[in-house]
Design a protein around this motif. Structure first.
Motif, mmCIF file in Angstrom:
data_model
loop_
_atom_site.group_PDB
_atom_site.id
_atom_site.type_symbol
_atom_site.label_atom_id
_atom_site.label_comp_id
_atom_site.label_asym_id
_atom_site.label_seq_id
_atom_site.Cartn_x
_atom_site.Cartn_y
_atom_site.Cartn_z
ATOM 1 N N ASN A 258 -22.611 -35.165 -6.329
ATOM 2 C CA ASN A 258 -21.658 -34.320 -5.613
ATOM 3 C C ASN A 258 -21.485 -34.777 -4.181
ATOM 4 N N VAL A 259 -20.409 -34.316 -3.594
ATOM 5 C CA VAL A 259 -20.215 -34.342 -2.143
ATOM 6 C C VAL A 259 -19.961 -32.911 -1.721
ATOM 7 N N GLN A 260 -20.670 -32.454 -0.694
ATOM 8 C CA GLN A 260 -20.441 -31.122 -0.144
ATOM 9 C C GLN A 260 -20.030 -31.255 1.315
ATOM 10 N N TYR A 261 -19.071 -30.414 1.723
ATOM 11 C CA TYR A 261 -18.653 -30.419 3.118
ATOM 12 C C TYR A 261 -18.289 -28.995 3.507
ATOM 13 N N GLY A 262 -18.389 -28.726 4.803
ATOM 14 C CA GLY A 262 -18.106 -27.379 5.274
ATOM 15 C C GLY A 262 -18.495 -27.228 6.722
ATOM 16 N N THR A 263 -18.793 -25.998 7.118
ATOM 17 C CA THR A 263 -19.167 -25.750 8.504
ATOM 18 C C THR A 263 -20.014 -24.489 8.604
ATOM 19 N N ASP A 264 -20.800 -24.405 9.679
ATOM 20 C CA ASP A 264 -21.598 -23.231 10.024
ATOM 21 C C ASP A 264 -21.162 -22.745 11.393
ATOM 22 N N LEU A 265 -21.067 -21.433 11.554
ATOM 23 C CA LEU A 265 -20.790 -20.817 12.849
ATOM 24 C C LEU A 265 -21.999 -19.971 13.227
ATOM 25 N N PHE A 266 -22.622 -20.291 14.369
ATOM 26 C CA PHE A 266 -23.848 -19.635 14.811
ATOM 27 C C PHE A 266 -23.596 -18.797 16.053
ATOM 28 N N VAL A 267 -24.209 -17.630 16.109
ATOM 29 C CA VAL A 267 -24.273 -16.824 17.319
ATOM 30 C C VAL A 267 -25.745 -16.531 17.572
ATOM 31 N N LYS A 268 -26.257 -16.975 18.720
ATOM 32 C CA LYS A 268 -27.690 -16.847 19.000
ATOM 33 C C LYS A 268 -27.902 -16.224 20.363
ATOM 34 N N ASN A 269 -28.883 -15.320 20.415
ATOM 35 C CA ASN A 269 -29.313 -14.733 21.672
ATOM 36 C C ASN A 269 -30.818 -14.541 21.617
ATOM 37 N N GLY A 270 -31.548 -15.298 22.433
ATOM 38 C CA GLY A 270 -32.999 -15.194 22.437
ATOM 39 C C GLY A 270 -33.591 -15.558 21.092
ATOM 40 N N ASN A 271 -34.372 -14.656 20.526
ATOM 41 C CA ASN A 271 -35.056 -14.904 19.253
ATOM 42 C C ASN A 271 -34.225 -14.500 18.041
ATOM 43 N N THR A 272 -33.006 -14.031 18.269
ATOM 44 C CA THR A 272 -32.175 -13.516 17.181
ATOM 45 C C THR A 272 -30.942 -14.394 16.997
ATOM 46 N N SER A 273 -30.566 -14.647 15.747
ATOM 47 C CA SER A 273 -29.338 -15.397 15.499
ATOM 48 C C SER A 273 -28.648 -14.878 14.248
ATOM 49 N N PHE A 274 -27.340 -15.056 14.219
ATOM 50 C CA PHE A 274 -26.505 -14.697 13.077
ATOM 51 C C PHE A 274 -25.599 -15.883 12.777
ATOM 52 N N ASP A 275 -25.379 -16.159 11.491
ATOM 53 C CA ASP A 275 -24.507 -17.274 11.158
ATOM 54 C C ASP A 275 -23.704 -16.961 9.900
ATOM 55 N N ILE A 276 -22.533 -17.571 9.823
ATOM 56 C CA ILE A 276 -21.743 -17.567 8.601
ATOM 57 C C ILE A 276 -21.467 -19.026 8.245
ATOM 58 N N PHE A 277 -21.324 -19.316 6.944
ATOM 59 C CA PHE A 277 -21.149 -20.709 6.544
ATOM 60 C C PHE A 277 -20.286 -20.803 5.297
ATOM 61 N N LEU A 278 -19.719 -21.984 5.122
ATOM 62 C CA LEU A 278 -18.867 -22.303 3.981
ATOM 63 C C LEU A 278 -19.218 -23.696 3.499
ATOM 64 N N ARG A 279 -19.336 -23.852 2.169
ATOM 65 C CA ARG A 279 -19.585 -25.158 1.567
ATOM 66 C C ARG A 279 -18.610 -25.379 0.413
ATOM 67 N N GLN A 280 -17.828 -26.434 0.503
ATOM 68 C CA GLN A 280 -16.984 -26.877 -0.594
ATOM 69 C C GLN A 280 -17.686 -28.046 -1.282
ATOM 70 N N GLN A 281 -17.787 -27.968 -2.601
ATOM 71 C CA GLN A 281 -18.387 -29.061 -3.360
ATOM 72 C C GLN A 281 -17.333 -29.771 -4.197
ATOM 73 N N GLU A 282 -17.413 -31.097 -4.225
ATOM 74 C CA GLU A 282 -16.640 -31.928 -5.137
ATOM 75 C C GLU A 282 -17.629 -32.573 -6.101
ATOM 76 N N GLY A 283 -17.569 -32.196 -7.366
ATOM 77 C CA GLY A 283 -18.458 -32.769 -8.361
ATOM 78 C C GLY A 283 -18.066 -34.201 -8.682
ATOM 79 N N LEU A 284 -19.047 -35.066 -8.812
ATOM 80 C CA LEU A 284 -18.790 -36.482 -9.056
ATOM 81 C C LEU A 284 -19.057 -36.894 -10.491
ATOM 82 N N GLN A 285 -19.519 -35.953 -11.322
ATOM 83 C CA GLN A 285 -19.723 -36.236 -12.739
ATOM 84 C C GLN A 285 -19.693 -34.914 -13.508
#
Length: 217
Positions: free
Chosen positions: A173-200
Motif C-alpha cells: 500500500n501507499v498511505q498519505y494524509g495529514t495530522d493537525l495538532f493543537v498543543k498546550n503544555g502537557n496536553t494535546s489534541f489532534d485530528i488526522f486523515l489517512r487515504q490508502q491506495e492498495g497495491l495488490q
C-alpha cells in the motif's frame, strides 16, 4: 518517571501494513510509563499497555503489552538528528477474531531534520515469522504559536510498506494524509486523515479518519 495517556477514536482499525483489522469505529487507548537518561543522555526506556475496543460491538479486540528503548545515534546527521528504537511487543486478542496472540520485535531508524523520516521493521516472532518494512515521511509546519504556549501544527505525511511473508508479499500500500495538532503544555489534541491506495489484491483503497487526546505528567 514520566507517564503518558492517549485516547484515540478512529473510523476503522487499519494498520500500516494496509490490512483492515476492523471495519467498525474503534477506540484505541495507550497508557505508558517512561524514564529518561538511563544509559546515556537522551535515551528513554518505556513500558506500555495499549487497548483496542470495537465501539459498535463493544468487544475488546486487542490488548498489547510491550517495552521499548529509544536512543540517540547522532545530533548532526545530514542537517538533522538520527536516533534508534527497539521494542518487544505481545499482542493479545481477547475476542478471538484475530486468533489468540502474537509476539513481535520492532526496530526503527528515525531522522529528524528538514523532513522527518522513519524506517520501521516489524518482525513477527509467531504466525510464520514474517516481517514488514515501513517507510514514513512527514513534514511538520507550525501554523500558530501564542504567548501562553499554545501551538497549532500541521504534518502532511506519506508512507509505504513492503511485506515479506507478513500474511502477504511485496509492496502492499501507499498511505498519505495529514495530522493537525493543537498543543498546550502537557496536553494535546489532534485530528488526522489517512487515504490508502492498495497495491495488490486484499488491500483496500479508502480513507481512515480519527481524533485523539493526549496528556503527559
Amino acid at each position: 518517571m514520566n507517564f503518558f495517556v492517549r485516547s484515540t477514536f478512529v473510523s476503522k482499525y487499519r494498520i500500516s501494513a494496509g490490512f483492515v483489522l476492523s471495519d467498525e469505529p474503534v477506540n484505541q487507548t495507550l497508557f505508558s510509563a517512561s524514564k529518561s537518561n538511563v544509559l546515556t543522555n537522551g535515551d528513554v526506556f518505556d513500558g506500555y499497555v495499549w487497548v483496542n475496543t470495537d465501539l459498535e460491538s463493544g468487544s475488546l479486540a486487542e490488548v498489547d503489552f510491550g517495552a521499548d528503548y529509544t536512543f540517540p545515534i547522532s545530533d548532526d546527521f545530514a542537517g538533522g538528528k538520527l536516533g534508534g528504537y527497539v521494542e518487544l511487543a505481545h499482542w493479545e486478542y481477547p475476542d478471538g477474531r484475530l486468533g489468540d496472540n502474537d509476539k513481535g520485535l520492532i526496530t526503527k531508524l528515525n531522522y529528524s531534520g528538514p523532513v522527518d523520516v522513519c524506517l520501521k521493521m516489524t518482525q513477527l516472532l509467531t504466525s510464520g515469522c514474517g516481517r514488514e518494512f515501513n517507510l514514513n515521511i512527514c513534514k511538520p509546519f507550525t501554523l500558530y504559536e501564542s504567548d501562553n504556549g499554545t501551538t497549532i501544527a500541521l504534518a502532511p505525511m506519506v508512507s509505504t510498506s513492503y511485506l515479506d511473508n507478513f500474511f502477504a508479499d511485496g509492496f502492499s500500500n501507499v498511505q498519505y494524509g495529514t495530522d493537525l495538532f493543537v498543543k498546550n503544555g502537557n496536553t494535546s489534541f489532534d485530528i488526522f486523515l489517512r487515504q490508502q491506495e492498495g497495491l495488490q489484491d486484499g488491500f483496500e483503497d479508502g480513507i481512515v479518519v480519527g481524533a485523539g487526546f493526549s496528556y503527559s505528567f
